[in-house]
Design an enzyme around this catalytic site. Structure first.
Site, mmCIF file in Angstrom:
data_model
loop_
_atom_site.group_PDB
_atom_site.id
_atom_site.type_symbol
_atom_site.label_atom_id
_atom_site.label_comp_id
_atom_site.label_asym_id
_atom_site.label_seq_id
_atom_site.Cartn_x
_atom_site.Cartn_y
_atom_site.Cartn_z
ATOM 1 N N LYS A 11 -47.068 46.822 25.500
ATOM 2 C CA LYS A 11 -48.101 47.412 26.355
ATOM 3 C C LYS A 11 -48.439 46.413 27.467
ATOM 4 O O LYS A 11 -48.734 45.240 27.194
ATOM 5 C CB LYS A 11 -49.335 47.697 25.502
ATOM 6 C CG LYS A 11 -50.106 48.920 25.903
ATOM 7 C CD LYS A 11 -51.166 49.198 24.854
ATOM 8 C CE LYS A 11 -51.947 50.435 25.152
ATOM 9 N NZ LYS A 11 -53.112 50.543 24.266
ATOM 10 N N ILE A 12 -48.378 46.895 28.695
ATOM 11 C CA ILE A 12 -48.569 46.031 29.863
ATOM 12 C C ILE A 12 -49.655 46.652 30.739
ATOM 13 O O ILE A 12 -49.608 47.851 31.011
ATOM 14 C CB ILE A 12 -47.250 45.976 30.689
ATOM 15 C CG1 ILE A 12 -46.092 45.416 29.862
ATOM 16 C CG2 ILE A 12 -47.436 45.245 32.005
ATOM 17 C CD1 ILE A 12 -45.885 43.936 29.946
#
Ligand code: G3P
Length: 216
Positions: A84-85
């Site tokens: 997750k960015i």
């Protein structure tokens, strides 16, 4: 629509998996902090041992290179880890590199349709618009999701849209009505989904009617 659970709590994940409808898990630094977790690797491995479905683990780095390094480490924890960015320019650059290496990326903290378009162009496997937080600002969160779905459809992006920051069952219903790919739901809301006061009332009446006749 796929059902993900939005939590880092193992008991909740086990229980939701037991319902037989769990398609994935999303975590974030706040959810980890809620569980008292500073270093998330062990918890991510524990979650992945419960479910083979996609499990999103968020990077803490904010510069591109450290994000990429952290993302590679997280993706090595288990085959089902999704990195997750956050939706920043650095995050987009990291997404491009990680996706190019075959690592699935979930771009998070999406609050507009154009942010989702950029993330999809960078190769994100998932984008996570936050409907509850949009609603909090007076913007209709699900309307933004609808715009994102139209854009993904217009250009045949394979990016899946995860409706996040879900606060109540109407968010889940709304997400399904507009055709969102995934809804990531807090445990308390998952539990509310199956219930309706008229179901309880109706069942009690059925059983009472049966008991009356059976007593004769
Ligand atoms: O999936 C994102 C979610 O954890 C954020 O939810 O309720 O803090 O806006 P909330």
């Amino acid at each position: 629509m796929k059902f993900f659970i939005d939590t880092a709590n193992l008991e909740q994940i086990r229980e939701a998996a037991g319902f037989g409808i769990l398609d994935g898990v999303t975590t974030n630094p706040s959810l980890m902090a809620k569980e008292g977790i500073i270093e998330q690797s062990t918890r991510i491995k524990e979650i992945c041992a419960i479910t083979p479905t996609p499990v999103s683990a968020e990077v803490l780095a904010t510069d591109t290179e450290p994000m990429i390094e952290e993302g590679i480490k997280l993706s090595g924890l288990a085959p089902n880890v999704v990195v997750k960015i956050p939706m920043t320019i650095n995050g987009l650059l990291a997404t491009k590199v990680l996706s190019g290496r075959g690592i699935k990326v979930n771009v998070t903290l999406i609050f507009s349709a154009v942010q989702a378009l950029l993330a999809a162009k960078a190769g994100a496997a998932y984008v996570s618009p936050f409907v509850g937080r949009l609603d909090d600002t007076g913007v209709n969160g699900l309307q933004v999701v609808e715009e994102i779905l139209t854009i993904m459809d217009n250009y045949d992006f394979e990016t899946e849209v995860i409706v996040a920051s879900v606060r109540h069952t109407q968010h889940v219903a709304g997400a399904a009505i507009i055709g969102a790919d995934i809804c990531t739901i807090p445990f308390a809301v998952i539990k509310q989904l199956s219930g309706h006061p008229l179901t309880d009332k109706g069942l009690a009446a059925f059983l009472a009617d049966h008991a009356k006749i059976a007593a004769h």
